[in-house]
Design a protein around this motif. Structure first.
Motif, short mmCIF file in Angstrom:
data_model
loop_
_atom_site.label_atom_id
_atom_site.label_comp_id
_atom_site.label_asym_id
_atom_site.label_seq_id
_atom_site.Cartn_x
_atom_site.Cartn_y
_atom_site.Cartn_z
N VAL A 83 0.86 -1.18 0.00
CA VAL A 83 0.00 0.00 0.00
C VAL A 83 0.90 1.23 0.00
CG1 VAL A 83 -1.93 -1.10 1.19
CG2 VAL A 83 -0.12 -0.05 2.53
N GLN A 228 -9.20 -6.73 -2.42
CA GLN A 228 -8.27 -5.62 -2.23
C GLN A 228 -7.04 -5.79 -3.10
OE1 GLN A 228 -8.58 -2.76 -1.14
NE2 GLN A 228 -7.41 -2.26 0.70
N ILE A 232 -6.12 -3.13 -5.95
CA ILE A 232 -4.85 -2.41 -5.86
C ILE A 232 -4.00 -2.64 -7.11
CG2 ILE A 232 -2.62 -2.39 -4.67
CD1 ILE A 232 -4.09 -2.52 -2.05
N ALA A 253 0.51 6.53 -6.41
CA ALA A 253 -0.14 6.44 -5.11
C ALA A 253 -1.61 6.82 -5.20
CB ALA A 253 0.58 7.33 -4.10
N GLU A 254 -1.90 7.86 -6.00
CA GLU A 254 -3.29 8.29 -6.15
C GLU A 254 -4.11 7.22 -6.85
OE1 GLU A 254 -3.12 11.97 -8.19
OE2 GLU A 254 -2.23 13.06 -6.52
N GLN A 257 -4.97 4.57 -4.24
CA GLN A 257 -5.98 5.03 -3.30
C GLN A 257 -7.36 5.09 -3.97
OE1 GLN A 257 -4.77 8.30 -0.92
NE2 GLN A 257 -6.81 8.74 -0.14
N GLN A 260 -8.72 1.64 -3.87
CA GLN A 260 -9.20 1.28 -2.54
C GLN A 260 -10.57 1.90 -2.27
OE1 GLN A 260 -5.58 2.76 -0.53
NE2 GLN A 260 -5.46 0.78 0.46
N SER A 287 -7.85 8.64 4.21
CA SER A 287 -6.52 8.28 3.73
C SER A 287 -6.51 6.84 3.25
CB SER A 287 -5.49 8.46 4.84
OG SER A 287 -5.72 7.49 5.87
N SER A 288 -5.41 6.44 2.61
CA SER A 288 -5.27 5.06 2.15
C SER A 288 -5.34 4.09 3.32
CB SER A 288 -3.95 4.90 1.40
OG SER A 288 -3.77 3.57 0.97
N ASP A 289 -4.66 4.41 4.43
CA ASP A 289 -4.70 3.54 5.61
C ASP A 289 -6.10 3.44 6.18
OD1 ASP A 289 -2.06 2.86 5.50
OD2 ASP A 289 -1.39 4.31 7.01
#
Length: 314
Positions: A83, A228, A232, A253-254, A257, A260, A287-289
């Motif tokens: 991630v 997931q 991803i 990264a975007e 996300q 997700q 956020s991603s997390d």
């Protein structure tokens, strides 16, 4: 026999932090962190596994916590997919756990060294083919150790472990093989069964020994991990393309996300039907997390009110 997959965080916690897992965890840590040497003699598992608590597994991102006989703490995370900012998250949470050892008024002498172990079902360090990588504090040029040795980061990249059953030699090899191959086996290989702790781990991992509640929770978690991973990977490809077009790392990264977010929205619609625009807007701010944590928690929501209550904590 059919064994649960230890590469999911739920199964990993079941195997390594059940009430009767101390000897299993000692053997595993000695094999992975200390190359099979019997450095750890005893430990205490903190917050041991209990059925029906799947939503709590990722509250702190660590799946197993233990205190060793020398007072040192060990934090273990099983991560099924890469991630954004994963390495930053590991370093941040390890440093936070290290700092949080002290209570108000306590002296720095009370701080104990800490080991953070990340077991990953993906490749993280492309520059190396080593399965286990260990990072410690050293002087930059002369490479001598920092005096107090505050904490150590250990990474296990399971895809790099290629040995067959016949090629297994050390206790480290056997534990790595267990993590990679347990769900593909129908019997416990004799070469593995001669290690009492590994044989016991197989017994805990045997699906026949799980309750109906545990099997249901496990299937939910495995379903989430599969979806997931797929989301991803799809988003990673989109992100790579965006990154190539725009010439910047943020594009990748975007893209992840976005994938997700799409997965979480799909899971929520499948469970509760249409979602209001207000909730959708709040999801887009996560956020991603947080999106990953919400993906875990969805299976325990009984209504949209539970979702709204969860969002209020963010």
């Amino acid at each position: 026999m059919k064994f649960i997959n230890p590469k999911t965080d739920y199964a990993f916690k079941k195997i390594f932090s059940s009430d009767d897992s101390q000897d299993i965890l000692i053997s595993f840590l000695n094999a992975i962190v200390y190359q099979g040497q019997p450095v750890i003699a005893s430990l205490e598992i903190i917050d041991p596994y209990a059925p029906g608590r799947i939503s709590a597994l990722k509250n702190t991102y660590f799946d197993v916590k233990a205190k060793l006989n020398n007072g040192q703490n060990v934090l273990i995370e099983m991560q099924a997919f890469n991630v954004p900012a994963f390495t930053k998250r590991i370093a941040y949470n390890t440093a936070k756990a290290y700092a949080n050892q002290l209570k108000i008024g306590e002296e720095y002498l009370e701080v104990r060294p800490l080991i953070s172990l990340a077991v990953m079902d993906f490749t993280l360090f492309e520059v190396s083919q080593t399965v286990i990588s260990q990072f410690i504090f050293k002087e930059k040029h002369q490479l001598f150790d920092y005096p107090e040795y505050p904490f150590e980061l250990v990474f296990v990249e399971l895809p790099k472990f290629k040995k067959t059953l016949e090629e297994l030699e050390s206790i480290t090899d056997k534990w790595l093989y267990f993590l990679r191959k347990a769900p593909d086996l129908e019997i416990v290989p004799q070469k593995m069964a001669i290690v009492p702790e590994i044989d016991k781990a197989f017994a805990i991992a045997n699906r026949i020994n799980l309750s109906v509640e545990e099997l249901e929770d496990l299937e939910k978690r495995e379903q989430f991990v599969r979806e997931q991973k797929g989301s991803i990977e799809f988003s990673r490809e989109e992100g790579r393309e965006e990154g190539r077009e725009e010439g910047r790392e943020e594009g990748r990264a975007e893209g992840i996300q976005t994938g997700q977010l799409t997965l979480v929205q799909r899971l929520l619609r499948r469970r509760f039907g249409e979602i209001t625009d207000e909730i959708l807007n709040r999801l887009e701010q996560l956020s991603s997390d947080d999106l990953m944590a919400l993906g875990d928690a969805i299976f325990d929501f009984s209504s949209l009110a539970d979702l709204v209550a969860w969002l209020e904590t963010k």
